[in-house]
Motif scaffolding. Structure first.
Motif, short mmCIF file in Angstrom:
data_model
loop_
_atom_site.label_atom_id
_atom_site.label_comp_id
_atom_site.label_asym_id
_atom_site.label_seq_id
_atom_site.Cartn_x
_atom_site.Cartn_y
_atom_site.Cartn_z
N UNK A 77 0.97 -1.24 -0.03
CA UNK A 77 0.14 -0.15 -0.04
C UNK A 77 1.06 1.21 0.07
N UNK A 78 0.32 2.21 -0.62
CA UNK A 78 1.02 3.67 -0.45
C UNK A 78 0.01 4.20 0.41
N UNK A 79 0.46 5.05 1.42
CA UNK A 79 -0.34 5.56 2.41
C UNK A 79 0.23 6.90 3.04
N UNK A 80 -0.86 8.02 3.13
CA UNK A 80 -0.61 9.13 3.71
C UNK A 80 -1.28 9.25 5.06
N UNK A 81 -0.51 9.42 6.13
CA UNK A 81 -1.18 9.53 7.50
C UNK A 81 -1.03 10.91 7.75
N UNK A 82 -2.03 11.48 8.90
CA UNK A 82 -1.75 12.87 9.09
C UNK A 82 -2.59 13.10 10.64
N UNK A 83 -2.05 13.86 11.26
CA UNK A 83 -2.70 14.43 12.54
C UNK A 83 -2.77 15.81 12.75
N UNK A 84 -4.06 15.96 13.01
CA UNK A 84 -4.45 17.54 12.84
C UNK A 84 -5.09 17.98 14.13
N UNK A 85 -5.14 19.26 14.55
CA UNK A 85 -5.86 19.93 15.58
C UNK A 85 -6.43 20.98 15.03
N UNK A 86 -7.99 21.37 15.30
CA UNK A 86 -8.64 22.21 14.70
C UNK A 86 -8.33 22.77 13.25
N UNK A 87 -8.28 21.52 12.49
CA UNK A 87 -7.92 21.68 11.08
C UNK A 87 -6.46 21.93 10.83
N UNK A 88 -5.74 22.36 11.64
CA UNK A 88 -4.40 22.54 11.18
C UNK A 88 -3.48 21.20 11.39
N UNK A 89 -2.79 21.09 10.41
CA UNK A 89 -1.84 19.72 10.17
C UNK A 89 -0.77 19.81 11.04
N UNK A 90 -0.57 19.16 12.09
CA UNK A 90 0.47 18.92 12.85
C UNK A 90 1.77 18.10 12.40
N UNK A 91 1.50 17.08 11.89
CA UNK A 91 2.26 16.02 11.44
C UNK A 91 1.70 15.25 10.07
N UNK A 92 2.44 14.51 9.32
CA UNK A 92 1.83 13.97 8.16
C UNK A 92 2.94 13.23 7.53
N UNK A 93 2.77 12.15 7.13
CA UNK A 93 3.83 11.20 6.38
C UNK A 93 3.41 10.42 5.02
N UNK A 94 3.89 10.53 4.13
CA UNK A 94 3.61 9.78 2.96
C UNK A 94 4.75 8.75 2.88
N UNK A 95 4.13 7.38 2.72
CA UNK A 95 4.98 6.33 2.73
C UNK A 95 4.28 4.98 2.21
N UNK A 96 4.92 3.89 2.26
CA UNK A 96 4.61 2.44 1.87
C UNK A 96 4.65 1.61 2.94
N UNK A 97 3.69 0.65 3.05
CA UNK A 97 3.92 -0.65 3.90
C UNK A 97 3.41 -1.81 2.99
N UNK A 98 3.92 -3.05 3.43
CA UNK A 98 3.42 -4.43 3.08
C UNK A 98 2.64 -5.05 4.22
N UNK A 99 1.53 -5.53 3.76
CA UNK A 99 0.84 -6.17 4.50
C UNK A 99 0.87 -7.72 4.08
N UNK A 100 0.64 -8.68 5.20
CA UNK A 100 1.03 -10.18 4.75
C UNK A 100 -0.40 -10.86 4.66
N UNK A 101 -1.39 -10.19 4.60
CA UNK A 101 -2.87 -10.82 4.29
C UNK A 101 -3.36 -11.19 5.53
N UNK A 102 -2.75 -11.03 6.86
CA UNK A 102 -3.16 -11.39 8.21
C UNK A 102 -3.99 -10.12 8.59
#
Length: 371
Positions: free
Chosen positions: A271-296
């Motif tokens: 998967x490609x994924x973008x995670x984000x953490x916000x407070x009152x609509x303001x982005x405090x942190x984000x990361x665009x990355x990839x991870x592999x899931x094993x089907x579990x």
């Protein structure tokens, strides 16, 4: 100073060690019971309150400092809290420094701390960062200290002002590449030390070193799991590049380091994924990355670049947008309140969620945090 056996004989009394603004704040409190603190003068006010034994004002100063505490000022406040013997503030400072060590060590404030505070920070077992970052921070402090002492900034003088602190840096726990590109070229180590450390990395017969050989323990991340079960058959959940989002609040200050996510329910998938953490609509942190899931049905960790300080009793929004294999696991029997060690989390639905995730079910099963 004015009355009794120890009264000053002069009509005008000079108080050179207290800033006028801080003295005025203390006088205002003593005469009107009003406390009017500001970031620029709070430390000086704390000093005055301690000197003249005004405990209520000192307590208010400490509370003000605790609420304004963050990575960029944590080391300076640690230094001050030790000077003023404020153990609660010291503990709060350590919580921030341990969890956000890289940001704290790279802050301008780190270069302003006294030598004794430098020593206990560099010796700290719980620092959650790479050793190369600790080494860079120690060099920056040494440069600043040379300037404070009016010394030329040379490798010899940097070693001199650091003293035994240099030998608290766990240089052998760096990777060989980190050492070769950093510490080995810093000129602060002697040729013999550099030679021996290279041998320690590569030779079967390792020479003795004066530096600690074991990695710091760092902090163990905790996981808040908000679902009681997961599923995939009865009602297929799809990742379609839409936003899965949830709001949360904690009853004490924590540091959110990442999110645990579900992966594919139809075998191994990337998967490609973008995670984000916000407070009152303001982005405090984000990361665009990839991870592999094993089907579990296990969760897969996706991390922010730096842990994010989350204040108590304040709602934040965690979001994830995934692209990849559509069919995925999802959580069921979600809880609005989860006890996780000493921290209680509350969850509520987020208006940012466009893929169906809510409190009762969906994605973002875990918050990964330090406390």
């Amino acid at each position: 100073m004015f009355y009794g056996d120890l009264a000053e004989v002069k009509s005008e009394i000079h108080i050179p060690d207290v800033e006028p603004a801080a003295f005025l704040i203390m006088l205002k409190y003593m005469y009107s019971d009003e406390i009017d603190l500001e970031a620029d003068t709070v430390l000086a006010t704390l000093y005055a309150a301690k000197k003249y034994i005004v405990p209520a004002l000192a307590k208010a100063c400490v509370h003000f400092l605790e609420t304004s505490l963050e990575a960029k000022n944590a080391c300076v406040l640690l230094s001050q809290s030790r000077l003023f013997e404020e153990p609660e503030l010291t503990q709060r400072c350590w919580e921030v420094i341990d969890a956000q060590a890289e940001m704290a060590l790279r802050s301008e404030g780190f270069c302003e701390i006294d030598w004794q505070t430098l020593e206990i920070v560099v010796a700290r077992e719980a620092l959650n960062t790479k050793e190369a970052v600790v080494f860079e921070a120690v060099l920056s402090w040494a440069e600043a200290e040379c300037r404070r002492q009016g010394l030329p900034v040379t490798p010899r003088n940097k070693r001199h002002v650091l003293g035994p602190v240099l030998y608290l840096v766990r240089i052998p726990t760096m990777t060989l590449e980190e050492f070769a590109n950093g510490a080995a070229q810093s000129d602060i180590l002697t040729l013999e030390e550099t030679h021996n450390i290279f041998l320690w990395y590569t030779a079967a017969n390792k020479p003795p070193l004066d530096f600690p050989l074991t990695k710091r323990k760092g902090l163990a991340p905790q996981r808040c799991h908000r679902f009681q079960s997961s599923a995939y058959r009865s009602n297929q959940w799809r990742y379609r590049g839409r936003c899965d989002s949830i709001q949360f609040a904690a009853d004490r200050r924590v540091f959110v380091a990442g999110l645990g996510l579900y992966g594919s329910s139809s075998g191994k998938a990337e998967y490609s994924v973008r995670i984000e953490l916000k407070r009152l609509g303001v982005v405090l942190a984000q990361n665009l990355t990839r991870f592999v899931s094993d089907g579990s049905s296990s969760t897969f960790s996706v991390w922010f670049e730096h842990p994010v300080q989350v204040e108590q009793d304040t709602f934040y929004t965690a979001s994830a947008v995934l692209d990849g294999s559509e069919l995925s696991y999802f959580g069921q029997e979600g809880m609005t309140e989860v006890q996780c060690g000493k921290v209680t989390f509350q969850f509520q639905c987020s208006s940012d969620s466009t893929n169906g995730t809510g409190v009762q079910g969906g994605q973002i099963p875990e918050l990964i945090f330090y406390a």
